[in-house]
Design a protein around this motif. Structure first.
Motif, PDB file in Angstrom:
ATOM      1  N   ARG A 102      93.944 -54.925  17.841  1.00  0.00           N
ATOM      2  CA  ARG A 102      94.319 -54.624  19.236  1.00  0.00           C
ATOM      3  C   ARG A 102      93.160 -53.980  19.985  1.00  0.00           C
ATOM      4  N   LEU A 103      92.378 -53.177  19.276  1.00  0.00           N
ATOM      5  CA  LEU A 103      91.228 -52.545  19.937  1.00  0.00           C
ATOM      6  C   LEU A 103      90.166 -53.576  20.300  1.00  0.00           C
ATOM      7  N   CYS A 104      90.024 -54.593  19.449  1.00  0.00           N
ATOM      8  CA  CYS A 104      89.037 -55.644  19.694  1.00  0.00           C
ATOM      9  C   CYS A 104      89.769 -56.987  19.711  1.00  0.00           C
ATOM     10  N   PRO A 105      90.525 -57.251  20.755  1.00  0.00           N
ATOM     11  CA  PRO A 105      91.332 -58.482  20.762  1.00  0.00           C
ATOM     12  C   PRO A 105      90.445 -59.715  20.909  1.00  0.00           C
ATOM     13  N   LYS A 106      90.972 -60.845  20.464  1.00  0.00           N
ATOM     14  CA  LYS A 106      90.248 -62.109  20.630  1.00  0.00           C
ATOM     15  C   LYS A 106      90.218 -62.506  22.095  1.00  0.00           C
ATOM     16  N   LYS A 115      87.035 -65.101  20.071  1.00  0.00           N
ATOM     17  CA  LYS A 115      85.954 -64.206  19.642  1.00  0.00           C
ATOM     18  C   LYS A 115      86.340 -62.749  19.936  1.00  0.00           C
ATOM     19  N   ARG A 116      86.099 -61.865  18.969  1.00  0.00           N
ATOM     20  CA  ARG A 116      86.318 -60.426  19.208  1.00  0.00           C
ATOM     21  C   ARG A 116      85.011 -59.766  19.628  1.00  0.00           C
ATOM     22  N   SER A 117      85.117 -58.695  20.406  1.00  0.00           N
ATOM     23  CA  SER A 117      83.900 -57.946  20.736  1.00  0.00           C
ATOM     24  C   SER A 117      84.232 -56.474  20.928  1.00  0.00           C
ATOM     25  N   PHE A 118      83.221 -55.663  20.792  1.00  0.00           N
ATOM     26  CA  PHE A 118      83.388 -54.229  21.048  1.00  0.00           C
ATOM     27  C   PHE A 118      83.205 -53.950  22.532  1.00  0.00           C
ATOM     28  N   ALA A 119      84.038 -53.087  23.068  1.00  0.00           N
ATOM     29  CA  ALA A 119      83.870 -52.682  24.465  1.00  0.00           C
ATOM     30  C   ALA A 119      82.747 -51.658  24.546  1.00  0.00           C
ATOM     31  N   ASP A 171      79.180 -57.204  15.715  1.00  0.00           N
ATOM     32  CA  ASP A 171      80.206 -58.252  15.700  1.00  0.00           C
ATOM     33  C   ASP A 171      81.422 -57.708  14.943  1.00  0.00           C
ATOM     34  N   PRO A 172      82.514 -57.468  15.641  1.00  0.00           N
ATOM     35  CA  PRO A 172      83.670 -56.828  15.000  1.00  0.00           C
ATOM     36  C   PRO A 172      84.104 -57.544  13.724  1.00  0.00           C
ATOM     37  N   ASP A 173      84.014 -58.865  13.716  1.00  0.00           N
ATOM     38  CA  ASP A 173      84.496 -59.611  12.553  1.00  0.00           C
ATOM     39  C   ASP A 173      83.650 -59.354  11.314  1.00  0.00           C
ATOM     40  N   LEU A 174      82.436 -58.859  11.493  1.00  0.00           N
ATOM     41  CA  LEU A 174      81.547 -58.673  10.353  1.00  0.00           C
ATOM     42  C   LEU A 174      81.595 -57.258   9.768  1.00  0.00           C
ATOM     43  N   LEU A 175      82.443 -56.392  10.313  1.00  0.00           N
ATOM     44  CA  LEU A 175      82.609 -55.073   9.703  1.00  0.00           C
ATOM     45  C   LEU A 175      83.384 -55.210   8.396  1.00  0.00           C
ATOM     46  N   THR A 176      83.120 -54.337   7.442  1.00  0.00           N
ATOM     47  CA  THR A 176      83.927 -54.334   6.219  1.00  0.00           C
ATOM     48  C   THR A 176      85.310 -53.788   6.567  1.00  0.00           C
ATOM     49  N   ASP A 177      86.280 -54.037   5.685  1.00  0.00           N
ATOM     50  CA  ASP A 177      87.631 -53.541   5.936  1.00  0.00           C
ATOM     51  C   ASP A 177      87.625 -52.018   6.058  1.00  0.00           C
ATOM     52  N   GLU A 178      86.793 -51.414   5.235  1.00  0.00           N
ATOM     53  CA  GLU A 178      86.717 -49.956   5.260  1.00  0.00           C
ATOM     54  C   GLU A 178      86.171 -49.478   6.605  1.00  0.00           C
ATOM     55  N   GLN A 179      85.134 -50.160   7.068  1.00  0.00           N
ATOM     56  CA  GLN A 179      84.554 -49.801   8.369  1.00  0.00           C
ATOM     57  C   GLN A 179      85.561 -50.019   9.490  1.00  0.00           C
ATOM     58  N   LYS A 180      86.277 -51.149   9.409  1.00  0.00           N
ATOM     59  CA  LYS A 180      87.293 -51.433  10.442  1.00  0.00           C
ATOM     60  C   LYS A 180      88.343 -50.317  10.474  1.00  0.00           C
ATOM     61  N   ALA A 181      88.789 -49.926   9.287  1.00  0.00           N
ATOM     62  CA  ALA A 181      89.832 -48.902   9.211  1.00  0.00           C
ATOM     63  C   ALA A 181      89.322 -47.577   9.778  1.00  0.00           C
ATOM     64  N   LYS A 182      88.114 -47.234   9.391  1.00  0.00           N
ATOM     65  CA  LYS A 182      87.527 -45.970   9.841  1.00  0.00           C
ATOM     66  C   LYS A 182      87.309 -45.991  11.368  1.00  0.00           C
ATOM     67  N   PHE A 183      86.857 -47.158  11.844  1.00  0.00           N
ATOM     68  CA  PHE A 183      86.611 -47.296  13.283  1.00  0.00           C
ATOM     69  C   PHE A 183      87.910 -47.139  14.067  1.00  0.00           C
ATOM     70  N   ALA A 184      88.968 -47.763  13.559  1.00  0.00           N
ATOM     71  CA  ALA A 184      90.202 -47.874  14.350  1.00  0.00           C
ATOM     72  C   ALA A 184      91.094 -46.648  14.240  1.00  0.00           C
ATOM     73  N   ARG A 185      91.008 -45.950  13.116  1.00  0.00           N
ATOM     74  CA  ARG A 185      91.931 -44.832  12.919  1.00  0.00           C
ATOM     75  C   ARG A 185      91.189 -43.520  13.063  1.00  0.00           C
ATOM     76  N   LEU A 186      91.424 -42.843  14.177  1.00  0.00           N
ATOM     77  CA  LEU A 186      90.771 -41.553  14.379  1.00  0.00           C
ATOM     78  C   LEU A 186      91.431 -40.486  13.513  1.00  0.00           C
ATOM     79  N   ASP A 187      92.708 -40.729  13.209  1.00  0.00           N
ATOM     80  CA  ASP A 187      93.462 -39.854  12.305  1.00  0.00           C
ATOM     81  C   ASP A 187      93.421 -38.397  12.757  1.00  0.00           C
ATOM     82  N   ILE A 188      93.635 -38.206  14.034  1.00  0.00           N
ATOM     83  CA  ILE A 188      93.591 -36.857  14.615  1.00  0.00           C
ATOM     84  C   ILE A 188      94.702 -35.989  14.022  1.00  0.00           C
TER      85      ILE A 188
END
Lengths: 638, 638
Positions: free
Chosen positions: A183-187, A192-196, A212-229
């Motif tokens: 959702r943060l990087c929608p197609k 194509k996904r992109s970072f804002a 390129d959002p699609d080339l992040l590892t799953d771990e990177q994607k999770a870390k990027f997307a979840r701020l876990d405040i």
């Protein structure tokens, strides 16, 4: 003397003095206003450097700094005060009166820099903040109301960040890492996904160079997307520029569709870190960087979460982009005034903006800027925080003293706002004045510690006797840091009443200044705190609460150790205790808690309880305020 | 034709059309802006009637109405639409494009009047509101951000009233009648009590003619001092111009020094009654009177408590005094635009201001004003509420229709914002268009019911086929209330794409208009509601919930029975049910609840749930927003 590059010579506005001095609003509304375009032209601004807001106020574009980059700075005068009574000792009035004297009577090129007041007190406890008597900034209605909307823009940006924090926690609570990321990087239409733009800061913080959002590892994607405040660590607060005591403690998130409730509270808008950032920013880009660095709380793993992590720094800067341009107004005698920023003195540094001072220093030979409360409070922060960030070095300190306040320090009865003054304050009492004079000397010594010559301005009140005033002057002149001491009567005389003061200030500005900071930034946070406590407040030492100890240690680990210190302390005593008048000795400073305004750029130890949300009295000032529909005049804004 | 009293002839701004049409912000930022002083001069305003806010926006002083009192009004054109898809059908774009055509291509004197958008959606779901393509209001950054601060002033005033209500309850909970009275009217230095300006309203309401506080009876003093607000009846809400879902349900008063907690919620600022008041006020004095009449809740005895009872109407008017002056901007082709007020369409009347329209009607031959949503919603309220209060009678209705929306009404698949459009909407499908055309005719019939000629504007989209567009036109022309139907392509062609539309509107404006209101104010509230439900929405009848029944009865008792009705209804159907497309029949309208905006001057029945606080999505628009520090351009505000 700096040449005035303006097309027009400065023409003072003539004022007609009445006695007794009428109400502030009456004087202000009868005043002659120059078009602000004329004020601007007289001070050497080009028409294209102005953004008009009606006929009598304007924003000044920062471009002027480029045009005048090679012009040497004018003299930089800070106006501070002794420890005041709760009624205030006329510091703004003196700042304005001194400027009127310099500009309209001595023919010096001068600009005044003061803070914009919060609307909270304007409608709460009666009292505007535009100076008083025949030393005022006009139009006082604009000054005391919206001005050009800077505080409103801060409120809007502040509350957008609050909504962003809480809504992010909401969405994180209902979505998987993958769902969030997608959702943060929608197609886009092409799949194509992109970072804002706003996402790059977080990627950089994570050390991810892939774009390129699609080339992040799953771990990177999770870390990027979840701020876990961690909701319990969120220190960012919503704000409103109203005295609304019911918002001192609230619970949000009780709508039927919410996932969790949060206990929180509101600040008055001027206590927002964004206001401190506005006051300390040295360019629009610097403002953006400070906003990006704002720490709103921590992740559950204990990492600081910033505005940049939320991708919102650009949007907040856009909301605040016009605030950074200083607001130009004028005094009753037609001299120029910048009214800009107004950080709440108790949890921020309480000084008007760096931008206004910087522009003023290029345009005028003398810049009279006001710092909040006494020399222990606003002046120390002016030097150690504001001047440090701006690089502008002060030349003279004007220390405002009153017979009334010295009597209080000498043991006079308690002074309470709203209650009549005791006889001691109305009748001559040389003994109390003499006993209390130590407070004035202590403030002078603080300024002296920074290597700046001090001129004492004894702000005359109608009840002061000549003997009392002369006594203050005499005692002041015996102090080696005080180069002159002058009685001034600008309240009832306008600039004419402060000519002698202005002459003394001009003379003092020609003395060599040996400015030095109180502490180097490299000192540990504790050492800095203790230096201020002992050398400025005269304390015997500092006691830290366990939470303060813990936070200071953590801040050092996080790399905030190099920030300057902004003490959150009462202004009613040189010490932490408002009851201790005069020059208290032998006390220890208790640090109850510590916070950090990482974006603004200071750590603030909290001494005692600091209210960040005033309340309304039973009979608020708003009862008096209205419009006379026949004349169009605003009534009751005193 | 009205003579242009300006010193300068109108000079259209030339636009260079590109294909494909670039992003809105790109077009806006590359546009040529006239100084707003030139726009003002060309439209016949005098320099002293302007208050500049920078170079490209200005407030217009109301004095102009006095100067032009004897000038006959221009033609008054309302732009409305058929029932839209959730994507919107380009009503603002058509309003702007039609103006550009009239002014820049037909040489007619024209002014556009539209609403100021809330900042909530700007930072939430991407999308500005300044029109689109080559039909936009510029500068779009100012339009979408603070403009001249009107919404901020409303927010400030709204929240001051909230603080006043709650703090009054707090003080009443801790003080005796005598204590309250003595604090409200404290003794001055001479021991004399007096009533403040803001207290006279309450005295008058109580029927007390005595103006010496000491001469009131104890009973009068108690009644005067104790409003005795029943916390459960307070309907006034705090507001913020941010999409902050956590504020949909909150508890305040949890600070340690408070006496009680209150469960409440925030509205988005544009849903404040003060915004509706701004839109409906016919002078500053009228605004003050409406503010004074605001009912914030009831006393424990069941009496309405007003802003005037709190003594705050004058202060709120002072806070809002500048909002009443319309904001002048320009279109891409340099024609003048008033951007003024923006009442939330769902619980208010959703039209721009009376003041802007009034001034525009004096200055121009043609005034193009936009009403919110479809003819069932904004247009009905435009006629029955706005025109009734203003006394300005409309001449023509422009009904915006799109092939896309008609296909939806004809049975096309669901249209969802953010999701790609189904094939039916992208490829030619004459059958769906024909089936859906009834919705357009129903809206035309609504306008016809008011006696106003209708011109249909078919707003062309790139995917529309000529046959589809021609079919819409053909069907429209068969309806006796529709005097013309024209395909317009102002999105990609600017004013040039709407010249034929403009000619049709000019022609229609020469037809006799037989305007009549839908209902007389003397009708009972229920009769008025049923008239709208049956005659406008085509319902079979109305069902009231018990609470709605009860409230309507109470409102009649309180004397609110003569107010017009403002239906709070979905805009996605002519009925109350957003799922019912086309022209639904045989349904009954359920009235869930009823509220009254006594200050603004309408009663609003609530059909279904109305959200007054939007939320932020997982990926809000703010991620894209920032500043390019090299060019100074704002990015991402689309």
């Amino acid at each position: 003397m700096k040449l005035n590059p303006g097309l027009r010579r400065f023409i003072p506005t003539r004022i007609e003095l009445k006695s007794p001095v009428p109400a502030d609003i009456e004087i202000a509304q009868e005043a002659t206003l120059k078009p602000i375009t004329q004020v601007a032209e007289e001070m050497g601004l080009l028409p294209e450097e102005l953004e008009l807001y009606g006929d009598y106020k304007a924003k000044v574009k920062l471009d002027v700094l480029e045009r005048l980059a090679d012009v040497p700075d004018g003299k930089y005068i800070d106006v501070t005060a002794i420890t005041p009574t709760p009624l205030g000792e006329g510091k703004t009035t003196t700042t304005v009166g001194l400027s009127q004297a310099m500009g309209a009577h001595l023919g010096r090129s001068v600009i005044t820099c003061i803070r914009q007041p919060s609307q909270g007190p304007t409608f709460g406890i009666k009292g505007g903040a535009a100076g008083g008597g025949y030393s005022q900034v006009i139009p006082m209605e604009d000054f005391n109301l919206h001005l050009t909307g800077d505080i409103h823009a801060i409120t809007a940006a502040n509350n957008l960040l609050s909504a962003a924090i809480d809504t992010r926690m909401f969405h994180e609570s209902t979505q998987s890492d993958t769902g969030l990321f997608n959702r943060l990087c929608p197609k886009d239409k092409k799949g194509k996904r992109s970072f804002a733009r706003g996402m790059i800061g977080r990627l950089e913080k994570m050390g991810v160079t892939e774009r390129d959002p699609d080339l992040l590892t799953d771990e990177q994607k999770a870390k990027f997307a979840r701020l876990d405040i961690d909701p319990d660590t969120v220190t960012w607060r919503r704000c409103v520029d109203v005295n609304d005591r019911m918002l001192r403690g609230i619970t949000v998130g009780q709508g039927s569709a919410e996932q969790f409730e949060l206990h929180t509270n509101y600040y008055i808008s001027v206590a927002s870190e964004l206001m401190a950032i506005l006051a300390l920013a040295t360019s629009l880009e610097d403002m953006h960087e400070r906003i990006a660095r704002i720490v709103i709380g921590q992740s559950r793993a204990g990492e600081p979460v910033t505005a940049d992590d939320l991708g919102i720094a650009g949007a907040l800067t856009v909301l605040m982009k016009d605030t950074i341009k200083p607001n130009l107004m004028q005094t009753l005698e037609g001299t120029p005034v910048f009214v800009h920023a107004g950080p709440f003195a108790n949890i921020a540094h309480g000084n008007s903006s760096i931008m206004a001072d910087k522009i003023a220093l290029k345009l005028a030979d003398f810049v009279i800027t006001e710092s909040g409360f006494g020399a222990d409070m606003g002046m120390e922060k002016f030097f150690d925080i504001k001047c440090r960030y701006s690089g502008n070095l002060p030349d003279v300190v004007v220390l405002v003293a009153t017979v009334r306040a010295l009597k209080m320090h000498g043991g006079g009865p308690k002074v309470t706002a709203g209650a009549p003054l005791a006889a001691e304050y109305v009748n001559e009492n040389l003994e109390l004045v003499e006993k209390g004079a130590d407070n004035m000397l202590a403030h002078a010594s603080i300024a002296q510690k920074f290597g700046i010559p001090v001129v004492v301005a004894v702000n005359r009140f109608p009840t002061d006797s000549d003997a009392e005033l002369e006594l203050v002057r005499k005692i002041a002149l015996q102090h080696e840091g005080i180069v002159d001491a002058v009685v001034a009567d600008h309240f009832s005389q306008g600039g004419a009443g402060a000519v002698e003061l202005a002459e003394a200030v001009v003379k003092a500005s020609e003395l060599p200044s040996h400015f030095k900071f109180l502490y180097p930034l490299e000192m540990s946070l504790k050492d800095k705190i203790e230096t201020i406590a002992c050398e400025i407040y005269g304390a015997g030492g500092v006691d830290y609460s366990p939470i303060a100890e813990q936070r200071l240690e953590r801040y050092e680990q996080l790399g905030y150790g190099n920030l300057p210190i902004c003490m959150a302390k009462t202004h009613l005593s040189i010490s932490h205790d408002p009851e201790l008048k005069g020059v208290p000795k032998g006390f220890r400073i208790p640090i109850r808690d510590v916070s950090a305004s990482v974006g603004a750029g200071f750590v603030y130890p909290i001494l005692g309880t600091m209210s960040t949300m005033p309340g309304l009295p039973t009979r608020p000032g708003y009862y008096d305020i209205g419009i006379d529909f026949e004349t169009g005049k605003i009534l009751g804004l005193n």
